[in-house]
Design a protein around this motif. Structure first.
Motif, PDB file in Angstrom:
ATOM      1  N   GLU A 348      40.902 -48.039   4.733  1.00  0.00           N
ATOM      2  CA  GLU A 348      40.572 -47.848   3.319  1.00  0.00           C
ATOM      3  C   GLU A 348      40.178 -46.398   3.044  1.00  0.00           C
ATOM      4  OE1 GLU A 348      38.388 -50.814   0.511  1.00  0.00           O
ATOM      5  OE2 GLU A 348      36.829 -49.534   1.410  1.00  0.00           O
ATOM      6  N   ASN A 349      39.436 -45.787   3.971  1.00  0.00           N
ATOM      7  CA  ASN A 349      39.029 -44.390   3.842  1.00  0.00           C
ATOM      8  C   ASN A 349      39.417 -43.631   5.116  1.00  0.00           C
ATOM      9  OD1 ASN A 349      37.569 -44.639   1.275  1.00  0.00           O
ATOM     10  ND2 ASN A 349      36.140 -45.900   2.466  1.00  0.00           N
ATOM     11  N   PRO A 350      39.655 -42.327   5.022  1.00  0.00           N
ATOM     12  CA  PRO A 350      40.016 -41.548   6.218  1.00  0.00           C
ATOM     13  C   PRO A 350      38.924 -41.651   7.282  1.00  0.00           C
ATOM     14  CG  PRO A 350      40.418 -40.273   4.222  1.00  0.00           C
ATOM     15  CD  PRO A 350      39.657 -41.486   3.793  1.00  0.00           C
ATOM     16  N   GLN A 351      39.345 -41.847   8.522  1.00  0.00           N
ATOM     17  CA  GLN A 351      38.424 -41.946   9.649  1.00  0.00           C
ATOM     18  C   GLN A 351      38.816 -40.949  10.728  1.00  0.00           C
ATOM     19  OE1 GLN A 351      35.773 -43.953   9.555  1.00  0.00           O
ATOM     20  NE2 GLN A 351      36.393 -44.818   7.566  1.00  0.00           N
ATOM     21  N   ARG A 352      37.819 -40.568  11.514  1.00  0.00           N
ATOM     22  CA  ARG A 352      38.102 -39.638  12.612  1.00  0.00           C
ATOM     23  C   ARG A 352      38.934 -40.357  13.681  1.00  0.00           C
ATOM     24  NH1 ARG A 352      36.112 -34.709  13.396  1.00  0.00           N
ATOM     25  NH2 ARG A 352      34.307 -35.011  12.011  1.00  0.00           N
ATOM     26  N   VAL A 353      39.880 -39.612  14.281  1.00  0.00           N
ATOM     27  CA  VAL A 353      40.835 -40.178  15.234  1.00  0.00           C
ATOM     28  C   VAL A 353      40.792 -39.365  16.531  1.00  0.00           C
ATOM     29  CG1 VAL A 353      43.275 -40.737  15.615  1.00  0.00           C
ATOM     30  CG2 VAL A 353      42.304 -40.909  13.317  1.00  0.00           C
ATOM     31  N   GLN A 354      41.021 -40.042  17.676  1.00  0.00           N
ATOM     32  CA  GLN A 354      41.031 -39.337  18.960  1.00  0.00           C
ATOM     33  C   GLN A 354      42.082 -39.931  19.897  1.00  0.00           C
ATOM     34  OE1 GLN A 354      40.035 -40.449  22.260  1.00  0.00           O
ATOM     35  NE2 GLN A 354      39.732 -42.592  21.625  1.00  0.00           N
ATOM     36  N   VAL A 355      42.539 -39.109  20.844  1.00  0.00           N
ATOM     37  CA  VAL A 355      43.397 -39.585  21.933  1.00  0.00           C
ATOM     38  C   VAL A 355      42.839 -39.034  23.245  1.00  0.00           C
ATOM     39  CG1 VAL A 355      45.556 -39.911  20.656  1.00  0.00           C
ATOM     40  CG2 VAL A 355      44.999 -37.651  21.536  1.00  0.00           C
ATOM     41  N   ASP A 356      42.530 -39.920  24.185  1.00  0.00           N
ATOM     42  CA  ASP A 356      42.042 -39.522  25.513  1.00  0.00           C
ATOM     43  C   ASP A 356      40.939 -38.463  25.450  1.00  0.00           C
ATOM     44  OD1 ASP A 356      43.724 -41.305  26.690  1.00  0.00           O
ATOM     45  OD2 ASP A 356      45.141 -39.827  27.465  1.00  0.00           O
ATOM     46  N   GLY A 357      40.029 -38.648  24.501  1.00  0.00           N
ATOM     47  CA  GLY A 357      38.893 -37.748  24.418  1.00  0.00           C
ATOM     48  C   GLY A 357      39.141 -36.464  23.669  1.00  0.00           C
ATOM     49  N   GLU A 358      40.256 -36.351  22.968  1.00  0.00           N
ATOM     50  CA  GLU A 358      40.529 -35.168  22.145  1.00  0.00           C
ATOM     51  C   GLU A 358      40.543 -35.563  20.683  1.00  0.00           C
ATOM     52  OE1 GLU A 358      44.008 -31.858  21.186  1.00  0.00           O
ATOM     53  OE2 GLU A 358      44.049 -32.957  23.087  1.00  0.00           O
TER      54      GLU A 358
END
Length: 385
Positions: A348-358
């Protein structure tokens, strides 16, 4: 008209002679120094490096096919100078050619260096550094027939942990990358869509362990570098505490081609592997070789009580104890788990995203997918990822 035919015949004969000479020279060089032959001709003529063994004979099998090793090294990590000396000695006593030694840069964390190593004839490319270096090297090797080795020097070393590599035994790690067994493992890809302006970009990102959105990504982005150096992976838990009071995420989750399911959660994880530092098994059933993603949504209500309960559930999962539907009714936390080849998550709202700790910034829509068996990896003899 006749002279055109004559010239064509002469040109054809010259081409045949040139090709014959090229093949003859390549084979001759291949008998003396296989690595002096361009990679194309080595593959075409099936020339394999036959290096001398301890008794002066030729090594066969994996040692014969895997003669050239390249190390892609993050020079900011402690101990790389000593490691280089040990790697040189380890290759020398095995009668292998001198290994290539390539440094990563701030602009290129390892992908370009790994591709350069492949072009230079490397048969094994070793990532030396943390999870970022490992991921960057894997991006270059995914889909290739060149094996990847790992010597972990980072804080989390998540992928190395999930492969059960001996993290603190440099000698054993060198033995593994130089003469270990080989296995094919899956890699995941996270497609970031509708990135929040100024907080990230759209694009595809490889991951080997987990990608996610929510509190796990906030934890990754907020970890203090000084604490990471002093406390290791425990620094991430201190970063997580600051976000325990954040609002729950409202999202729609669609697995494969199924209908989207609306849910509320604290975080969503797309897992290729499930082991975390400290022996925690966040997603016990996840496997790097099953050809599927494990999608887990984690939720906690009731403040500290809910978070404490959620942490207890994670610990219990590692011991083989899972939530039942009856118990879920009375709980203030829950872990929902599904499997699939792909998943789309619309938030619904932008959220922080990560891949393998980045950290990848913030986005409102992400799409995860699995690439089965894409990566050839060196593992200790007798282990099966």
């Amino acid at each position: 008209m006749v002279w055109v035919i004559v010239l064509s015949v002469v040109a054809l004969l010259l081409a045949i002679v040139a090709l014959t000479l090229t093949v003859t020279i390549a084979r001759h060089l291949g008998r003396r120094d296989p690595l002096a032959v361009p990679r194309f001709w080595r593959r075409t003529l099936r020339i394999t490096p036959a290096v001398p063994g301890p008794a002066g004979g030729a090594l066969t099998g994996d040692a014969e096919r895997r003669a050239q090793v390249a190390f892609v090294v993050n020079p900011t990590k402690d101990g790389t100078a000593e490691l280089r000396e040990r790697a040189m000695r380890a290759c020398a006593i095995r009668y292998l050619p001198e290994p290539m030694w390539l440094h990563t840069t701030e602009a290129d964390p390892g992908t370009g260096q790994a591709r350069d190593a492949i072009e230079a004839g490397a048969d094994v490319v070793v990532a030396v550094g943390g999870d970022g270096t490992v991921r960057a090297v894997a991006e270059a090797l995914a889909g290739e027939d060149v094996a990847m080795g790992i010597i972990p020097l980072g804080t989390g070393n998540l992928f190395a942990r999930n492969l059960d590599l001996p993290l603190t035994d440099t000698g054993a790690l060198l033995r593994t990358v130089l003469e270990g067994a080989e296995a094919r493992v899956d890699v995941g890809w996270l497609d970031v869509e509708r990135a929040f302006p100024g907080h990230g970009d759209d694009g595809s990102h490889l991951f080997l362990v987990m990608a996610g959105a929510g509190i796990d990504a906030e934890m990754v982005a907020g970890a203090d570098p000084v604490l990471k150096k002093r406390l290791g992976w425990l620094a991430y838990f201190f970063a997580a505490v600051e976000h325990l009071g954040d609002k729950r995420i409202k999202a729609t989750v669609a697995v494969d081609d199924g209908e989207g399911v609306e849910t509320e959660m604290r975080t969503v994880l797309l897992a290729n592997a499930g082991k975390l530092p400290g022996g925690l098994q966040l997603i016990p059933d996840a496997s790097v070789s099953d050809g599927e993603l494990d999608i887990a949504t984690l939720d906690a209500r009731g403040g500290l009580v809910g978070w404490t309960e959620l942490f207890g559930s994670v610990v219990a999962q590692g011991a083989g104890i899972k939530q039942t539907e009856l118990l879920r009714t009375w709980r203030t936390s829950r872990i929902d788990h599904r499997r699939g080849r792909s998943v789309t998550i619309e938030m619904e709202n932008p959220q922080r995203v990560q891949v393998d700790g980045e950290s990848l910034g913030r986005a409102q829509r992400i799409h995860g997918r699995i690439q089965p068996g894409a990566l050839l990896i060196r593992v200790p003899v007798g282990t099966h990822p």
